[in-house]
Design a protein around this motif. Structure first.
Motif, PDB file in Angstrom:
ATOM      1  N   SER A 182      14.982  -3.153   5.741  1.00 55.57           N
ATOM      2  CA  SER A 182      14.556  -2.379   4.677  1.00 55.57           C
ATOM      3  C   SER A 182      12.932  -2.516   4.534  1.00 55.57           C
ATOM      4  CB  SER A 182      15.139  -2.628   3.410  1.00 55.57           C
ATOM      5  OG  SER A 182      16.531  -2.166   3.448  1.00 55.57           O
ATOM      6  N   LEU A 183      12.465  -4.098   4.662  1.00 56.63           N
ATOM      7  CA  LEU A 183      10.975  -4.283   4.645  1.00 56.63           C
ATOM      8  C   LEU A 183      10.272  -3.533   5.544  1.00 56.63           C
ATOM      9  CD1 LEU A 183      11.148  -8.095   4.019  1.00 56.63           C
ATOM     10  CD2 LEU A 183      10.197  -6.448   2.416  1.00 56.63           C
ATOM     11  N   VAL A 184      10.762  -3.519   6.745  1.00 57.47           N
ATOM     12  CA  VAL A 184      10.018  -2.919   7.709  1.00 57.47           C
ATOM     13  C   VAL A 184      10.157  -1.256   7.373  1.00 57.47           C
ATOM     14  CG1 VAL A 184      10.086  -2.426  10.311  1.00 57.47           C
ATOM     15  CG2 VAL A 184      10.621  -4.662   9.464  1.00 57.47           C
ATOM     16  N   ASP A 185      11.336  -1.051   7.312  1.00 56.07           N
ATOM     17  CA  ASP A 185      11.340   0.633   6.866  1.00 56.07           C
ATOM     18  C   ASP A 185      10.181   1.084   6.098  1.00 56.07           C
ATOM     19  OD1 ASP A 185      13.298   1.062   8.729  1.00 56.07           O
ATOM     20  OD2 ASP A 185      14.799   1.031   7.088  1.00 56.07           O
TER      21      ASP A 185
ATOM     22  N   LEU B  67       4.626  -0.807  14.386  1.00 56.52           N
ATOM     23  CA  LEU B  67       5.267  -1.956  13.986  1.00 56.52           C
ATOM     24  C   LEU B  67       6.751  -2.200  13.997  1.00 56.52           C
ATOM     25  CD1 LEU B  67       3.748  -3.783  10.851  1.00 56.52           C
ATOM     26  CD2 LEU B  67       6.263  -3.813  11.182  1.00 56.52           C
ATOM     27  N   GLU B  68       7.484  -1.127  13.593  1.00 51.88           N
ATOM     28  CA  GLU B  68       8.973  -1.156  13.481  1.00 51.88           C
ATOM     29  C   GLU B  68       9.468  -1.490  15.029  1.00 51.88           C
ATOM     30  OE1 GLU B  68      12.744   1.504  12.308  1.00 51.88           O
ATOM     31  OE2 GLU B  68      10.894   2.101  11.973  1.00 51.88           O
ATOM     32  N   GLN B  69       9.078  -0.940  15.976  1.00 46.92           N
ATOM     33  CA  GLN B  69       9.471  -0.767  17.496  1.00 46.92           C
ATOM     34  C   GLN B  69       9.222  -2.315  17.727  1.00 46.92           C
ATOM     35  OE1 GLN B  69       7.368   1.483  20.273  1.00 46.92           O
ATOM     36  NE2 GLN B  69       9.299   1.390  21.560  1.00 46.92           N
ATOM     37  N   SER B  70       8.111  -2.895  17.741  1.00 44.17           N
ATOM     38  CA  SER B  70       7.833  -4.140  18.137  1.00 44.17           C
ATOM     39  C   SER B  70       8.708  -5.367  17.111  1.00 44.17           C
ATOM     40  CB  SER B  70       6.287  -4.730  17.970  1.00 44.17           C
ATOM     41  OG  SER B  70       5.568  -3.845  18.551  1.00 44.17           O
ATOM     42  N   TYR B  71       8.761  -5.135  15.929  1.00 45.43           N
ATOM     43  CA  TYR B  71       9.840  -5.864  15.168  1.00 45.43           C
ATOM     44  C   TYR B  71      11.024  -5.947  15.492  1.00 45.43           C
ATOM     45  CZ  TYR B  71      12.465  -7.316  11.139  1.00 45.43           C
ATOM     46  OH  TYR B  71      13.482  -7.880  10.574  1.00 45.43           O
ATOM     47  N   ARG B  72      11.869  -4.862  15.852  1.00 53.51           N
ATOM     48  CA  ARG B  72      13.087  -4.803  16.300  1.00 53.51           C
ATOM     49  C   ARG B  72      13.232  -5.352  17.629  1.00 53.51           C
ATOM     50  NH1 ARG B  72      15.165  -2.602  12.163  1.00 53.51           N
ATOM     51  NH2 ARG B  72      14.295  -0.807  10.824  1.00 53.51           N
ATOM     52  N   ARG B  73      12.451  -5.281  18.388  1.00 53.33           N
ATOM     53  CA  ARG B  73      12.425  -5.862  19.803  1.00 53.33           C
ATOM     54  C   ARG B  73      12.591  -7.526  19.660  1.00 53.33           C
ATOM     55  NH1 ARG B  73      12.026  -5.069  25.396  1.00 53.33           N
ATOM     56  NH2 ARG B  73      11.349  -6.702  26.549  1.00 53.33           N
ATOM     57  N   ILE B  74      11.842  -7.839  18.822  1.00 52.84           N
ATOM     58  CA  ILE B  74      11.726  -9.282  18.871  1.00 52.84           C
ATOM     59  C   ILE B  74      13.084  -9.998  17.871  1.00 52.84           C
ATOM     60  CG2 ILE B  74      10.638 -11.130  17.300  1.00 52.84           C
ATOM     61  CD1 ILE B  74       7.780  -9.817  18.006  1.00 52.84           C
TER      62      ILE B  74
ATOM     63  N   GLU C 268       0.671  -1.226  -0.125  1.00 46.22           N
ATOM     64  CA  GLU C 268       0.079  -0.120  -0.048  1.00 46.22           C
ATOM     65  C   GLU C 268       0.936   1.197  -0.181  1.00 46.22           C
ATOM     66  OE1 GLU C 268      -3.712  -1.757   2.436  1.00 46.22           O
ATOM     67  OE2 GLU C 268      -2.164  -0.575   3.489  1.00 46.22           O
ATOM     68  N   ARG C 269       2.238   1.057   0.523  1.00 46.93           N
ATOM     69  CA  ARG C 269       2.819   2.293   0.786  1.00 46.93           C
ATOM     70  C   ARG C 269       4.101   2.735   0.235  1.00 46.93           C
ATOM     71  NH1 ARG C 269       1.765   2.903   7.544  1.00 46.93           N
ATOM     72  NH2 ARG C 269      -0.681   2.856   7.341  1.00 46.93           N
ATOM     73  N   ALA C 270       4.841   1.681  -0.259  1.00 43.35           N
ATOM     74  CA  ALA C 270       6.276   1.553  -0.639  1.00 43.35           C
ATOM     75  C   ALA C 270       6.209   2.413  -1.989  1.00 43.35           C
ATOM     76  CB  ALA C 270       6.882   0.322  -0.555  1.00 43.35           C
ATOM     77  N   SER C 271       7.235   2.979  -2.462  1.00 38.56           N
ATOM     78  CA  SER C 271       7.524   3.471  -3.822  1.00 38.56           C
ATOM     79  C   SER C 271       8.241   2.359  -4.673  1.00 38.56           C
ATOM     80  CB  SER C 271       8.339   4.708  -3.603  1.00 38.56           C
ATOM     81  OG  SER C 271       9.516   4.277  -3.379  1.00 38.56           O
ATOM     82  N   ASP C 272       7.881   2.547  -5.691  1.00 38.69           N
ATOM     83  CA  ASP C 272       8.671   1.957  -6.815  1.00 38.69           C
ATOM     84  C   ASP C 272      10.120   1.830  -6.744  1.00 38.69           C
ATOM     85  OD1 ASP C 272       6.249   1.146  -7.974  1.00 38.69           O
ATOM     86  OD2 ASP C 272       6.487   2.291  -9.703  1.00 38.69           O
TER      87      ASP C 272
END
Length: 227
Positions: A151-154, A161-168, A112-116
């Motif tokens: 890069s996927l999370v960014d 979401l990024e905060q939760s992902y990085r902790r895990i 939905e959000r990422a550019s080409d």
């Protein structure tokens, strides 16, 4: 008119801010050592050695260790200091289950959000990992793999979401190399990356979520398989 001097409260605030900044820098340095494998599960944290290496006093080292303990990377042993956490398979499984759910959401948000341009960058990383996989270069593949997933999370553009992902994921660094070192696993892992990229480039929400979840499930299978 006499020159004004900072109040004691202001000086204390400045001192605390500087201390916090220093402990944060030290925390990031120790975390990087754990992620790179320089500090391995079960290693004892030598405060004096780290203080000398990082050019700080032992105070910021202790503060950083307390933060890393809260983040699940270190554990304290009474009268023995801090150690890099040793993670059980059950603990890792629990984290992978949560990571799978986050990965699915990440895939949908990227569509939905990422550019080409962002998607092209991700594809380039997968191409580079193909080279590392063919050469069975685990160290190179591991670094590129970390960059790809960061890069996927960014690209999802969701700070919560990024905060939760990085902790895990930071906790899973204690275990994750294990699933890559067996022969052929690099190629299998990157085939899953290819499926992710294909779904993202097609802007297919369902396929992106499925591919992301499947990759996490595959990672768990490789990591938990008998060596």
């Amino acid at each position: 008119m006499p020159k004004e001097t900072p109040s004691n409260a202001a000086l204390e605030q400045i001192s605390q801010r500087r201390s916090k900044t220093l402990s944060t820098i030290v925390c990031e340095a120790i975390e990087a050592m754990i992620i790179s494998g320089e500090l391995e599960a079960g290693d004892r944290i030598n405060e004096s050695s780290l203080a000398g290496r990082l050019g700080v006093s032992r105070g910021p080292i202790r503060e950083a260790c307390r933060s890393l303990e809260q983040a699940g990377l270190l554990v304290s042993a009474t009268n023995h200091g801090m150690y890099v956490r040793e993670m059980t398979l059950d603990e890792a499984r629990d984290l992978y289950e949560v990571r799978g759910a986050l990965a699915g959401l990440t895939g949908r948000l990227i569509v939905e959000r990422a550019s080409d341009a962002v998607l092209q960058k991700l594809q380039k990383l997968v191409d580079d990992m193909d080279v590392a996989a063919r050469e069975e270069n685990v160290s190179s593949y591991y670094s590129l793999n970390l960059e790809f997933h960061d890069s996927l999370v960014d690209a999802a553009q969701n700070p919560a979401l990024e905060q939760s992902y990085r902790r895990i994921v930071n906790q899973l660094h204690l275990f994750r190399r294990r699933g890559l070192v067996q022969k052929g696993n690099l190629a299998v892992s990157n085939k899953e990356h290819r499926a992710i990229i294909k779904a993202l480039l097609a802007r297919d929400l369902e396929a992106a979520e499925t591919a992301m979840r499947a990759h996490v499930a595959g990672g768990w299978a490789r990591m938990s398989a008998p060596s």
